[in-house]
Each structure stands twice: as structure tokens, then as C-alpha cells.
Design an enzyme around this catalytic site. Structure first.
Site, PDB file in Angstrom:
ATOM      1  N   GLU A   1       0.818  -1.215   0.000  1.00 14.32           N
ATOM      2  CA  GLU A   1       0.000   0.000   0.000  1.00 14.32           C
ATOM      3  C   GLU A   1       0.856   1.271   0.000  1.00 14.32           C
ATOM      4  OE1 GLU A   1      -3.635  -0.364   2.601  1.00 14.32           O
ATOM      5  OE2 GLU A   1      -2.536  -2.114   3.311  1.00 14.32           O
TER       6      GLU A   1
ATOM      7  N   SER B   1      -6.693  -2.462   1.622  1.00 16.79           N
ATOM      8  CA  SER B   1      -6.934  -1.805   0.333  1.00 16.79           C
ATOM      9  C   SER B   1      -7.360  -2.771  -0.765  1.00 16.79           C
ATOM     10  CB  SER B   1      -5.688  -1.030  -0.120  1.00 16.79           C
ATOM     11  OG  SER B   1      -5.398   0.013   0.773  1.00 16.79           O
TER      12      SER B   1
ATOM     13  N   TYR C   1      -9.275   4.092  -5.184  1.00 21.94           N
ATOM     14  CA  TYR C   1      -8.219   5.083  -5.258  1.00 21.94           C
ATOM     15  C   TYR C   1      -8.047   5.763  -6.615  1.00 21.94           C
ATOM     16  CZ  TYR C   1      -6.962   2.811  -0.901  1.00 21.94           C
ATOM     17  OH  TYR C   1      -6.999   2.303   0.362  1.00 21.94           O
TER      18      TYR C   1
ATOM     19  N   ARG D   1     -11.242   2.969  10.845  1.00 19.39           N
ATOM     20  CA  ARG D   1     -12.407   2.812   9.978  1.00 19.39           C
ATOM     21  C   ARG D   1     -12.846   1.354  10.020  1.00 19.39           C
ATOM     22  NH1 ARG D   1     -10.444   2.847   4.951  1.00 19.39           N
ATOM     23  NH2 ARG D   1     -11.214   0.756   4.521  1.00 19.39           N
TER      24      ARG D   1
ATOM     25  N   ASP E   1     -15.189  -1.558   8.380  1.00 18.87           N
ATOM     26  CA  ASP E   1     -15.908  -1.903   7.160  1.00 18.87           C
ATOM     27  C   ASP E   1     -16.991  -2.938   7.467  1.00 18.87           C
ATOM     28  OD1 ASP E   1     -14.247  -0.182   5.820  1.00 18.87           O
ATOM     29  OD2 ASP E   1     -12.874  -1.751   5.136  1.00 18.87           O
TER      30      ASP E   1
ATOM     31  N   GLU F   1     -13.713  -5.831   8.744  1.00 23.96           N
ATOM     32  CA  GLU F   1     -12.379  -5.568   9.269  1.00 23.96           C
ATOM     33  C   GLU F   1     -12.311  -4.168   9.857  1.00 23.96           C
ATOM     34  OE1 GLU F   1      -9.255  -4.528   6.194  1.00 23.96           O
ATOM     35  OE2 GLU F   1     -10.737  -5.499   4.893  1.00 23.96           O
TER      36      GLU F   1
ATOM     37  N   ASN G   1      -9.612  -0.942   9.987  1.00 22.22           N
ATOM     38  CA  ASN G   1      -8.405  -0.328   9.435  1.00 22.22           C
ATOM     39  C   ASN G   1      -7.912   0.708  10.435  1.00 22.22           C
ATOM     40  OD1 ASN G   1      -8.360  -1.253   6.370  1.00 22.22           O
ATOM     41  ND2 ASN G   1     -10.480  -0.842   6.940  1.00 22.22           N
TER      42      ASN G   1
ATOM     43  N   GLY H   1      -6.872   5.546   5.024  1.00 20.43           N
ATOM     44  CA  GLY H   1      -6.364   6.464   4.022  1.00 20.43           C
ATOM     45  C   GLY H   1      -6.839   7.893   4.261  1.00 20.43           C
TER      46      GLY H   1
END
Length: 327
Positions: A27, A157, A227, A265, A267, A281, A283, A287
Site C-alpha cells: 500500500e 486496500s 483510489y 475505519r 468496514d 475488518e 483499518n 487512508g
């Protein structure tokens, strides 16, 4: 949703801030993009911030007595900044940093063990099989029932992730996932809405930001949709009424169960037929690019990008408690 006022008013309190980005994980490019944005935001608020690319360069800067605290925006594991290795290093050196500690970072990076914790507490997550080296992936798929998701257990990602609808495609999905370090995870695919919930500490507690429902132009929210593509839609808040309250509750519970602190974050998938939520998951170093989701959610509660970066950096001055805020 009311966040406490920022605690630091003088940027000099932060001292010299290393914005850690880049590194050697899969990443890297996303991290560099995030880092540039964070660096610009902090400097615009008068913070003495400078860029550091990767952990070896950070060690050199610390040895040179140039670092008072670290804003970690290094993504991924194995040279990244989300698996607890960086956090352990900084703890040992006595350097304050943003985000989760060793335990929260290491656990959240490992999707399999995060699931084990969630399931032990009754939190919903899709059924899964841990794929050991040489495992019969076709038998695992029959156990779960197609379609399934095959992915590395310790990547982010959407790196190395495949959606598998047919038995004939299983071997190629496993071959892709095994290009990355760590164990493999096969997970029952949840068909429905993809959502995410940002978590942000404010010095007194952690709170869930409004959810975001992600509507990609293509079939699913892959690396390109995250992205690169400009046609992905982000609806915030993603839900209404009781459903929105429930997804925020579950996301905050998942964050706390994994031992996470500061910001992150979470998900989540919402099954189209039943409306049930399933945790995917956490994070711990999300980002901060132009496409990223935590800044979008923060804007919904009046926290702009510069303010968000400032609030995250404040966590390296005084960490918030791990308890949820009173309702």
C-alpha cells in the site's frame, strides 16, 4: 453528535512531528498520497511537520533527536505501520504516536483473529475458513457455499482479494492471495450494501462518525474504485433511523473489542435480503487521500480535513479513553 473542542490551541505544543508515510508494503503509493495530504494540512495550521518515508528513515530521525511525536499514516504490514511492529518500536523509544497501540494494531491487521474476538463477543461477521498451506480450498468452498471471498488475512486496500462464484475459479484466487505474506482467509460472500464507519476519539471517548454507503460504478469496491476511479458514489450518512444507529453501535463495539484506540475505519456489509450487518475488518491507519472515507464522514459532523488531522495528532499528546461515549 457533538465532539469535544480541540484540546491543543498552540501548534508549538506538538513539537517536531514526523509524518510517517510510504514504506515498503503493498500500500506504499496510497500511503504516500495520504501522507502528502496530512503534511500539507498540519503545516497549514502552523505545525512543525516533516515527511519521513518508511521506518528506517524514522529511526534515523529519532536518533538525530528530530522527532517529538509521530503522525502515522503508514499503511499495511511487513514494512507498513499497521501491524504493531512500528507501535512497539515507538513505545520502546518513548515516542508518542497517533492511532492504535501495539495490541490494537496487531490484532486488527489479522482478519482471522479479529473475527475470533468478535465471534467470542457475539458480534456479527461472515462465516469463514482459515486456509492453511496445502488446504483443500474446494472443500472449504463447499463448506461455506459459493460465492465466497478469498483474500490474504493481513493485507488492506483490497490487495489480493478475489470474489469467487464458480469452483473453477478457486485455484486462481488462491494463487493471487498467496503472493502476499500471512495466512489466507476464505469468507462467505455477503450480497448487499457495502458500508464503512469511521471512529474518532475526542479526548473523552470514542464516537462513531456517520456511516458511508459505497456505490461503485463496477461490480464491487476494488482497488481501482477506491483510489483511482472518479465515478464511485459515497452516500453519507449511508443509512437512516434505527439502521444508522445500529451500524454505528456495532462498528464502535467492533473497534473497542479489537483493542483499538484513537481513530480507525470499520468496514461492514449489510445483507440485502435480511438487512443484517456483518463486520469485515478494522483499518487502524485509514487512508487520507482525496477518495478516502474518514474525511468524508468527518465533514458531515463539521470537522474539515485540517481539523481532522489536528484532532488525530492531539491523540499523540493525550490518548482518549477506550470507553464509548454516553448515549
Amino acid at each position: 453528535m457533538n465532539f469535544a473542542a480541540t484540546r491543543v490551541t498552540d501548534p508549538a505544543v506538538f513539537g517536531r512531528v514526523a509524518v510517517l508515510m510510504g514504506g515498503t508494503s503493498s500500500e506504499r503509493e496510497v500511503s504516500l498520497d495520504s501522507g502528502r495530504n496530512v503534511l500539507e494540512a498540519l503545516r497549514s495550521r502552523g505545525v512543525d511537520a516533516f515527511a519521513v518515508d518508511g521506518i528506517p528513515a524514522l529511526i534515523d530521525a529519532i536518533r538525530a533527536d528530530r522527532v517529538d511525536r509521530v503522525f502515522n499514516i503508514l499503511h499495511g504490514n511487513k514494512g507498513g505501520g499497521e501491524d504493531g511492529v512500528l507501535q512497539g518500536l515507538l513505545e520502546a523509544l518513548g515516542v508518542p504516536y497517533t492511532g492504535s497501540n501495539v495490541l490494537g494494531s496487531a490484532l486488527a491487521m489479522d482478519k482471522i483473529r479479529t473475527k475470533q474476538v468478535w465471534l467470542s463477543l457475539g458480534l456479527p461477521t461472515p462465516r469463514y475458513v482459515r486456509l492453511e498451506k496445502g488446504a483443500d480450498v474446494h472443500a472449504a468452498a463447499r463448506e461455506l457455499g459459493l460465492p465466497v471471498i478469498v483474500k490474504p488475512s493481513c493485507e488492506g486496500s483490497s490487495v489480493g482479494v478475489s470474489r469467487v462464484f464458480n469452483d473453477a475459479d478457486l485455484d486462481s484466487a488462491v494463487e493471487l492471495a498467496t503472493r502476499y505474506p500471512g495466512e489466507l482467509l476464505m469468507e462467505q460472500m455477503v450480497v448487499g450494501d457495502e458500508l464503512t464507519v469511521g471512529i474518532l476519539g475526542d479526548g473523552t471517548a470514542h464516537r462513531a462518525l456517520p456511516s458511508i454507503r459505497i456505490v461503485p460504478k463496477g461490480e464491487w469496491y476494488d482497488y481501482n474504485a477506491k483510489y483511482i476511479a472518479e465515478d464511485t458514489q459515497y452516500l453519507c450518512p449511508g443509512l437512516e433511523g434505527d439502521a444508522e444507529a445500529e451500524i454505528r453501535r456495532i462498528a464502535l463495539a467492533a473497534f473497542l473489542a479489537a483493542g483499538c484506540t484513537g481513530w480507525a475505519r470499520v468496514d461492514v456489509m449489510r445483507d440485502r435480503s435480511s438487512g443484517k450487518f456483518y463486520l469485515l475488518e478494522v483499518n487502524t491507519a485509514p487512508g487520507m487521500t482525496s477518495h478516502s472515507l474518514v474525511p468524508k464522514a468527518a465533514r458531515q459532523v463539521g470537522i474539515g480535513f485540517e481539523d481532522l488531522c489536528w484532532r488525530i495528532l492531539e491523540q499523540a499528546v493525550e490518548a482518549p479513553t477506550m470507553e464509548a461515549a454516553p448515549k
